[in-house]
Design an enzyme around this catalytic site. Structure first.
Site, mmCIF file in Angstrom:
data_model
loop_
_atom_site.group_PDB
_atom_site.id
_atom_site.type_symbol
_atom_site.label_atom_id
_atom_site.label_comp_id
_atom_site.label_asym_id
_atom_site.label_seq_id
_atom_site.Cartn_x
_atom_site.Cartn_y
_atom_site.Cartn_z
ATOM 1 N N PRO A 1 5.191 0.863 -6.538
ATOM 2 C CA PRO A 1 3.877 0.292 -6.236
ATOM 3 C C PRO A 1 3.116 0.039 -7.539
ATOM 4 C CG PRO A 1 4.241 2.296 -4.963
ATOM 5 C CD PRO A 1 5.349 2.197 -5.966
ATOM 6 N N GLU A 2 2.434 -1.089 -7.644
ATOM 7 C CA GLU A 2 1.665 -1.377 -8.837
ATOM 8 C C GLU A 2 0.237 -0.893 -8.655
ATOM 9 O OE1 GLU A 2 2.378 -4.670 -11.074
ATOM 10 O OE2 GLU A 2 4.328 -5.135 -10.213
ATOM 11 N N LYS B 1 -1.210 4.842 -11.588
ATOM 12 C CA LYS B 1 -0.312 4.969 -10.442
ATOM 13 C C LYS B 1 -0.639 6.197 -9.583
ATOM 14 C CE LYS B 1 2.237 1.499 -11.886
ATOM 15 N NZ LYS B 1 3.541 1.649 -12.517
#
Ligand SMILES: [Zn+2]
Length: 285
Positions: free
Chosen positions: A2-3, A55
């Site tokens: 996931p960014e 993150k």
């Protein structure tokens, strides 16, 4: 992985479901979290704030403690109404936080820690807000200083360093290099300050554009919509180079290249004509 924009949207959705509502249930398959909850019950507390930091996803409780989760490759948070069918098997459940209206479930969240207030900044490698592209505290000078210290590394790798600039993931890495006409394989030492400034500006602009409010007050769950860095309305035309190996460049028609880059072997996409090396050499892809 996931960014930053995905984590940001997850945090926003979780915030809508959790903030201000008394917690009724906390459960986890992680012994350390369960023990923490035995000592300091979360039930009865409320959630004050949910934020993304690079993150990391941070859930701040009214008692002052924080649940920090890192998604790595596999993790996700889902939001359900009570009685609604879960989209993943129960065996994937790691953390459950419930209130009167919602059940939020962390599935296969690989890293989860409860942190006392004094532990938050130092216990984890949580990037400070000043280097987080999605933070209002973002300080471009600070980031530029950190970036220029990596002079012998390739810019495509450096954009992924969460301790240099937080929130840029592998998709945006390629897109940022394209929109600034920067070859992802050139060394930071070969970039002038103007180029570095443009890269940082593009990083903020592209990642932020993907978290623009588009969901009203709806509760949206993890998984999100497509990322977009071009202005095309056709979703398949939403990225400049990422995932487009062999297809024509949207600017010049040249074939988009793909190559594995850096110590972590991340895939990079670029256009050789729009993104030349400063010395005119070519990188094969
Ligand atoms: Zn091109």
């Amino acid at each position: 992985m996931p960014e930053g924009d995905t984590i940001f949207r997850t945090a926003r959705a979780l915030g809508r479901a959790l903030i201000g509502r008394p917690i009724t249930t906390f459960r986890s398959t992680y012994a350390l979290l369960t023990r923490f909850n035995d000592d300091t019950p979360l039930a009865g507390q409320t959630v004050d704030r949910v934020e993304s930091r690079g993150k990391w996803l941070l859930i701040h409780f009214s008692g002052g403690d924080t649940l920090a989760t890192h998604m790595l490759m596999s993790g996700s948070w889902h939001i359900y109404r009570h009685g609604e069918r879960w989209q993943q098997p129960r065996t994937n459940m790691r953390i459950v936080l419930e209130n009167a209206e919602f059940v939020t479930v962390g599935f296969r969240v690989p890293v989860a820690k409860m942190l006392r207030p004094h532990e938050l900044e130092r216990a984890l490698r949580i990037p400070p807000t000043i280097i987080d592209v999605l933070s209002d505290d973002f300080d471009a000078n600070e980031v530029s200083g950190r970036l220029l210290k990596c002079r012998n590394e390739e810019i495509g790798d450096v954009l992924l360093h969460q301790e240099t600039i937080a929130g840029v993931g592998n998709v945006f890495k390629s897109e940022i290099c394209f929109v600034t006409a920067t070859n992802p394989f050139c060394k930071v030492a070969s970039l002038d300050l103007q180029r570095v400034t443009a890269l940082i500006e593009a990083a903020r602009r592209l990642v932020k554009a993907n978290v623009l409010e588009d969901s009203g007050d709806a509760i949206v769950t993890y998984g999100g919509r497509k990322r977009r860095t071009t202005h095309e309305s056709d979703p398949s035309a939403s990225l400049w180079v990422y995932g487009r190996a062999g297809e024509p460049c949207r600017r010049c028609g040249e074939r988009i290249r793909r190559r594995i880059q850096g110590p972590d072997a991340r895939v990079t996409f670029w256009c050789q004509r729009c993104q030349p090396m400063p010395d005119g050499s070519n990188v094969d892809g």
